[in-house]
Design an enzyme around this catalytic site. Structure first.
Site, PDB file in Angstrom:
ATOM      1  CE  LYS A 191       3.323  86.413  30.063  1.00  0.00           C
ATOM      2  NZ  LYS A 191       2.225  87.252  30.785  1.00  0.00           N
TER       3      LYS A 191
HETATM    4  N1  GLU Z   1       0.132  85.863  33.117  1.00  0.00           N
HETATM    5  C1  GLU Z   1      -0.957  86.945  33.807  1.00  0.00           C
HETATM    6  C2  GLU Z   1      -0.741  87.985  33.095  1.00  0.00           C
HETATM    7  O1  GLU Z   1      -0.405  87.950  31.966  1.00  0.00           O
HETATM    8  C3  GLU Z   1      -0.453  86.776  35.476  1.00  0.00           C
HETATM    9  C4  GLU Z   1       0.835  87.095  35.618  1.00  0.00           C
HETATM   10  C5  GLU Z   1       1.278  87.343  37.224  1.00  0.00           C
HETATM   11  O2  GLU Z   1       0.285  86.778  37.917  1.00  0.00           O
HETATM   12  O3  GLU Z   1       2.465  87.104  37.538  1.00  0.00           O
HETATM   13  O4  GLU Z   1      -0.998  89.183  33.545  1.00  0.00           O
END
Ligand code: GLU
Length: 409
Positions: A97
């Site tokens: 993240k």
């Molecule tokens: N931000 C989204 C999540 O928390 C998607 C993450 C992604 O597609 O890599 O799952």
């Protein structure tokens, strides 16, 4: 309590249930890589992070958040949740993240572009289709992914669309990505409603959060005969026990009118929305919305976490004792990253897969995850909630991968 402390408490619970070794828990308690930077744009500096929590099952994968409250504790927690989410979905990814601390709502577009490009400039060595793959998250979108891809390809001197997902179609994105989180959540809500609530029509629903996930899930549920009685955004909410006119509400939100200012219904605060007597409460905003301070007041029969981490550890215990079923984030909102995976596969192979085929695949994956988690929880229904069941499945997969790699005895 820091958000990551909630994760450590949950890990202790899973250790007790599964008899995990201290070595295994230590491995699951610390991120593999934490990269930080101060992005300098027009004389201002913006703190930024990219964290890979675990990469035993594959490269890091997870979104980038732009928000004034972003901090290391939050990005670390979100990267842990991505690792368990990706593992639960059976994707060939670890978890990662990123975030930048600033308010995009009060920042002009040119500055947001500069911040996006600086982010890639700072972290390009730890990003890549086989290293760590970002995507949109809170207040980031396809345009921001496009600037980041462009900057990355400029630095590397080659095309690599699979280094980032959530791109527009023209840059190799997937037509399913726009409402994928809600679409996946909708599949799980339907399964849960039929199995647990014994119906799927006319159920009263309240939705906290009206961003990408909240807005689309509202639309989908209303179209399918659910009664959406309340909705909110960061500024407040609206309640009508007879059901809101969702088409009009969505239209007014899309014109820039806050949900709480929508003409028909009673104005309520976000806190009041969480305490309404509804069948399903959908949390689609931010972390730590239901805590020990308000969990006792929740009257919903079921809660679905479309946001990451909206219920903290203490609240989990209270809700479990009140027999309120919680469909956890790592299951309910996994549609987003599953469609990211489809996009990444297409980018890597150059094949373009049929949208109807992918829609069916998303359905099968979401239904399969729901069934696996529910079956696991039903093994010990008086002792564990759906979150613990999901963690058990996901963490055991990560630990098995670590063992095969020889990182764990
Ligand atoms: N931000 C989204 C999540 O928390 C998607 C993450 C992604 O597609 O890599 O799952």
């Amino acid at each position: 309590m820091a958000t990551f402390d909630n994760i450590l408490s949950r890990l202790k619970d899973i250790q007790a249930i599964e008899g995990l070794s201290d070595e295994a828990v230590a491995l699951l308690s610390a991120p593999k890589r934490m990269a930080t930077a101060e992005l300098e744009v027009d004389g201002k500096t913006y703190p930024a992070w990219r964290i890979v929590f675990n990469d035993a099952c594959g490269p890091g994968k997870g979104g980038i958040r732009f928000h004034p409250d972003v901090c290391e504790d939050e990005v670390k927690s979100l990267s842990f949740w991505m690792a368990v989410k990706n593992s639960l979905a059976g994707l060939p990814y670890g978890g990662g993240k990123g975030g930048v601390k600033f308010d995009p709502k009060t920042t002009d577009k040119a500055t947001i572009e500069k911040i996006s490009r600086k982010y890639v400039g700072a972290f390009h060595e730890v990003l890549g289709q086989d290293i760590d793959i970002p995507a949109p998250d809170v207040y980031t979108n396809g345009q921001i992914m496009s600037w980041m891809l462009d900057e990355f390809e400029k630095i590397k001197g080659r095309h690599e669309p699979g280094m980032i997902t959530g791109k527009p179609l023209e840059l190799g994105g997937s037509a399913l990505r726009g409402d994928a989180t809600a679409r996946g959540g909708y599949i799980v809500i339907k399964e849960m409603a039929q199995r647990i609530l014994g119906a799927d029509k006319g159920l009263k629903v309240a939705i906290q959060g009206f961003g990408n996930a909240g807005l689309h899930i509202t639309r989908m549920l209303a179209a399918d005969g659910f009664s959406v009685v309340a909705a909110s955004d960061s500024q407040g909410g609206i309640y009508n026990p007879e059901g809101l006119d969702v088409a009009k509400l969505v239209e007014s939100k899309e014109q820039g009118i806050p949900v709480g200012d929508y003409a028909s219904g009673q104005k309520i605060s976000n806190q009041e929305l969480l305490e309404l007597p509804v069948d399903i409460l959908i949390l689609a905003a931010l972390e730590n919305q239901i805590t020990a301070a308000n969990a006792d007041k929740v009257q919903a029969r079921c809660i679905v976490e479309l946001a990451n981490g909206p219920i903290d550890y203490a609240a989990d215990k209270i809700l479990f004792s009140k027999k309120i079923m919680v469909v956890p984030d790592i299951l309910a909102n996994s549609g987003g990253v599953i469609v990211s995976y489809f996009e990444w596969c297409q980018n890597r192979t150059g094949n373009i897969l049929d949208d109807a085929y992918l829609t069916d695949l998303l359905y099968k994956k979401m239904k399969g995850s729901w069934e696996a988690v529910y079956a696991k929880q039903q093994e010990k229904p008086d002792q564990i909630d759906l979150r613990s069941a999901a963690y058990i499945i996901a963490l055991n997969r990560i630990l098995a991968a670590e063992k095969y790699r020889g990182h764990l005895s």
